[in-house]
Scaffold this motif. Structure first.
Motif, mmCIF file in Angstrom:
data_model
loop_
_atom_site.group_PDB
_atom_site.id
_atom_site.type_symbol
_atom_site.label_atom_id
_atom_site.label_comp_id
_atom_site.label_asym_id
_atom_site.label_seq_id
_atom_site.Cartn_x
_atom_site.Cartn_y
_atom_site.Cartn_z
ATOM 1 N N ALA A 103 -3.596 1.736 3.984
ATOM 2 C CA ALA A 103 -2.339 1.008 3.749
ATOM 3 C C ALA A 103 -1.188 1.474 4.618
ATOM 4 O O ALA A 103 -0.316 0.682 4.967
ATOM 5 N N ALA A 104 -1.168 2.753 4.986
ATOM 6 C CA ALA A 104 -0.014 3.296 5.711
ATOM 7 C C ALA A 104 -0.177 3.321 7.223
ATOM 8 O O ALA A 104 0.757 3.004 7.966
ATOM 9 N N ASN A 105 -1.363 3.698 7.696
ATOM 10 C CA ASN A 105 -1.537 3.906 9.135
ATOM 11 C C ASN A 105 -1.217 2.681 9.986
ATOM 12 O O ASN A 105 -0.725 2.808 11.110
ATOM 13 N N GLU A 106 -1.498 1.495 9.473
ATOM 14 C CA GLU A 106 -1.237 0.297 10.270
ATOM 15 C C GLU A 106 0.251 0.125 10.559
ATOM 16 O O GLU A 106 0.623 -0.582 11.502
ATOM 17 N N HIS A 107 1.086 0.789 9.774
ATOM 18 C CA HIS A 107 2.536 0.723 9.995
ATOM 19 C C HIS A 107 3.066 1.947 10.742
ATOM 20 O O HIS A 107 4.196 1.936 11.211
ATOM 21 N N ALA A 304 -9.430 -4.992 -3.093
ATOM 22 C CA ALA A 304 -8.961 -5.724 -1.911
ATOM 23 C C ALA A 304 -7.539 -6.241 -2.127
ATOM 24 O O ALA A 304 -6.675 -6.133 -1.243
ATOM 25 N N LYS A 305 -7.277 -6.823 -3.295
ATOM 26 C CA LYS A 305 -5.947 -7.347 -3.599
ATOM 27 C C LYS A 305 -4.927 -6.219 -3.723
ATOM 28 O O LYS A 305 -3.789 -6.339 -3.251
ATOM 29 N N PHE A 306 -5.329 -5.121 -4.356
ATOM 30 C CA PHE A 306 -4.438 -3.965 -4.503
ATOM 31 C C PHE A 306 -4.082 -3.401 -3.133
ATOM 32 O O PHE A 306 -2.924 -3.085 -2.857
ATOM 33 N N GLN A 307 -5.085 -3.269 -2.270
ATOM 34 C CA GLN A 307 -4.854 -2.737 -0.930
ATOM 35 C C GLN A 307 -3.854 -3.608 -0.152
ATOM 36 O O GLN A 307 -2.966 -3.086 0.526
ATOM 37 N N ALA A 308 -3.987 -4.919 -0.267
ATOM 38 C CA ALA A 308 -3.076 -5.827 0.432
ATOM 39 C C ALA A 308 -1.642 -5.636 -0.053
ATOM 40 O O ALA A 308 -0.696 -5.583 0.755
ATOM 41 N N ALA A 309 -1.474 -5.497 -1.369
ATOM 42 C CA ALA A 309 -0.140 -5.299 -1.923
ATOM 43 C C ALA A 309 0.433 -3.946 -1.510
ATOM 44 O O ALA A 309 1.628 -3.824 -1.182
ATOM 45 N N GLU A 310 -0.423 -2.920 -1.500
ATOM 46 C CA GLU A 310 0.025 -1.584 -1.109
ATOM 47 C C GLU A 310 0.414 -1.528 0.369
ATOM 48 O O GLU A 310 1.390 -0.877 0.736
ATOM 49 N N ALA A 311 -0.356 -2.213 1.214
ATOM 50 C CA ALA A 311 -0.037 -2.227 2.647
ATOM 51 C C ALA A 311 1.345 -2.836 2.873
ATOM 52 O O ALA A 311 2.133 -2.354 3.700
ATOM 53 N N GLY A 315 4.517 -0.672 4.192
ATOM 54 C CA GLY A 315 5.181 -1.164 5.390
ATOM 55 C C GLY A 315 6.682 -1.212 5.204
ATOM 56 O O GLY A 315 7.452 -0.818 6.098
ATOM 57 N N LYS A 316 7.118 -1.685 4.040
ATOM 58 C CA LYS A 316 8.549 -1.756 3.762
ATOM 59 C C LYS A 316 9.170 -0.368 3.691
ATOM 60 O O LYS A 316 10.266 -0.131 4.209
ATOM 61 N N VAL A 317 8.458 0.567 3.027
ATOM 62 C CA VAL A 317 8.978 1.934 2.893
ATOM 63 C C VAL A 317 9.093 2.602 4.258
ATOM 64 O O VAL A 317 10.101 3.239 4.578
ATOM 65 N N ILE A 318 8.060 2.462 5.069
ATOM 66 C CA ILE A 318 8.039 3.098 6.391
ATOM 67 C C ILE A 318 9.139 2.530 7.284
ATOM 68 O O ILE A 318 9.840 3.261 7.990
#
Length: 326
Positions: A103-107, A304-311, A315-318
């Motif tokens: 969830a975090a690395n992509e950002h 899968a749905k949880f991961q999408a929401a977490e990503a 992203g917003k936090v980062i």
């Protein structure tokens, strides 16, 4: 259409379905047919490593197959995720990971050597937890307020270490919400950062409880605050960072299991059942009790749905923390 030809086609279709069903059933019944490798993105001793070993012990008891834990620390878990993504899609290589890789690395990085969605099949969530803000026992800072006052007085002088994206973003969020300038020092894993914290090379860090709490209990580190909105059952006397004056502070983490994309659905289902049972086992319960985290399981679709929401959340936090992708 000729009635005889129609019946032949119908019979052929039925046989195909039966054959496919038998094949899928065979996949599940034969799994696991050899030792399973758990790839962990962090060093031995980290929270993810401890959980992986507890789960592996249970799965070995269930299946009589060995589970090998392979630690691939470094690059914020990217090397481990890449290795898992490239492994054979037969369920015998499992990525036991966290929000860091999924969830975090992509950002945090402009280019990843793996796709956190397309390269993996979700299996199940495993657990959730919070982090603890710690300083050396000899540190002059006895509270979050004292620490932040010193940071404001001497911008850029204090330093915080991190060995995971969760730890990194937790530190950056602290800076953002408190309006302070604290130098970030990256490490390959949280245990390595703890070593330097104990040695006085850095001033503070926000780390997972399984890594930090034992050092607090041993009197080597001092806990100043907890990262979620609810206090830790392990450290009930320690206020949350929000309670300590950094209003709105809330940063937890989660563990989950993934296999390479293309892994047969019956194998994913069988692995899911094994892992859900493992999460409920005595070794895992001991980990959760010690780490101060809690068991958490899902269906593959729910993960899968949880991961999408977490990503999206990370992203917003980062972005709000002003972290530029590397």
């Amino acid at each position: 259409m000729n009635p005889l030809r129609f019946r032949r086609r119908a019979l052929a279709a039925a046989l195909t379905c039966i054959t496919l069903g038998l094949s899928m059933g065979a996949h599940a019944q034969a799994y696991p047919s050899k030792p399973i490798t758990f790839i962990v993105p962090f060093a031995a001793g980290s929270a993810t490593d401890q959980l992986a070993r507890a789960l592996g012990q249970s799965i070995t008891e269930q299946t009589k197959q060995a589970v090998v834990v392979e630690n691939k620390a470094g690059a914020s878990g990217m090397m481990a995720a890449q290795a898992a993504a490239r492994a054979g899609a037969d369920g015998h290589t499992v990525l036991i990971t966290t929000n860091t890789t999924q969830a975090a690395n992509e950002h945090l990085y402009k280019k990843l050597p793996y796709d956190p969605v397309k390269d993996f099949a979700p299996v199940t969530g495993l657990g959730k937890g919070g982090q603890v803000l710690v300083v050396p026992a000899a540190s002059p800072y006895k509270s979050v307020a004292e620490l932040l006052a010193a940071a404001r007085k001497s911008p850029g002088k204090l330093s915080f270490g991190s060995g995971s994206s969760s730890s990194r973003v937790a530190g950056e969020m602290l800076k953002q919400l408190s309006g302070t300038d604290i130098l970030h020092v990256p490490y390959k894993s949280n245990p390595l950062a703890i070593t330097d914290l104990l040695g006085g090379q850095i001033d503070l860090m926000i780390t997972d409880t399984s890594t930090g709490v034992p050092q607090v209990k041993a009197g080597k580190l001092r806990a100043l605050g907890y990262s979620t909105q609810k206090r830790s059952a392990q450290l009930p006397e320690v206020p949350t960072i929000d309670e300590a004056g950094v209003k709105g502070y809330d940063m937890g983490y989660w563990f989950a299991a993934y296999v390479p994309a293309g892994t047969p659905a019956p194998v994913v289902a069988r692995l899911h059942d094994l892992l859900v049972a493992a999460v409920k086992s005595a070794p895992a319960k001991s980990f959760f009790d010690t780490a101060g985290s809690e068991a958490w399981t899902t269906t593959p679709d729910e993960l899968a749905k949880f991961q999408a929401a977490e990503a999206q959340k990370w992203g917003k936090v980062i972005k709000a923390a002003g972290i530029d992708p590397e």
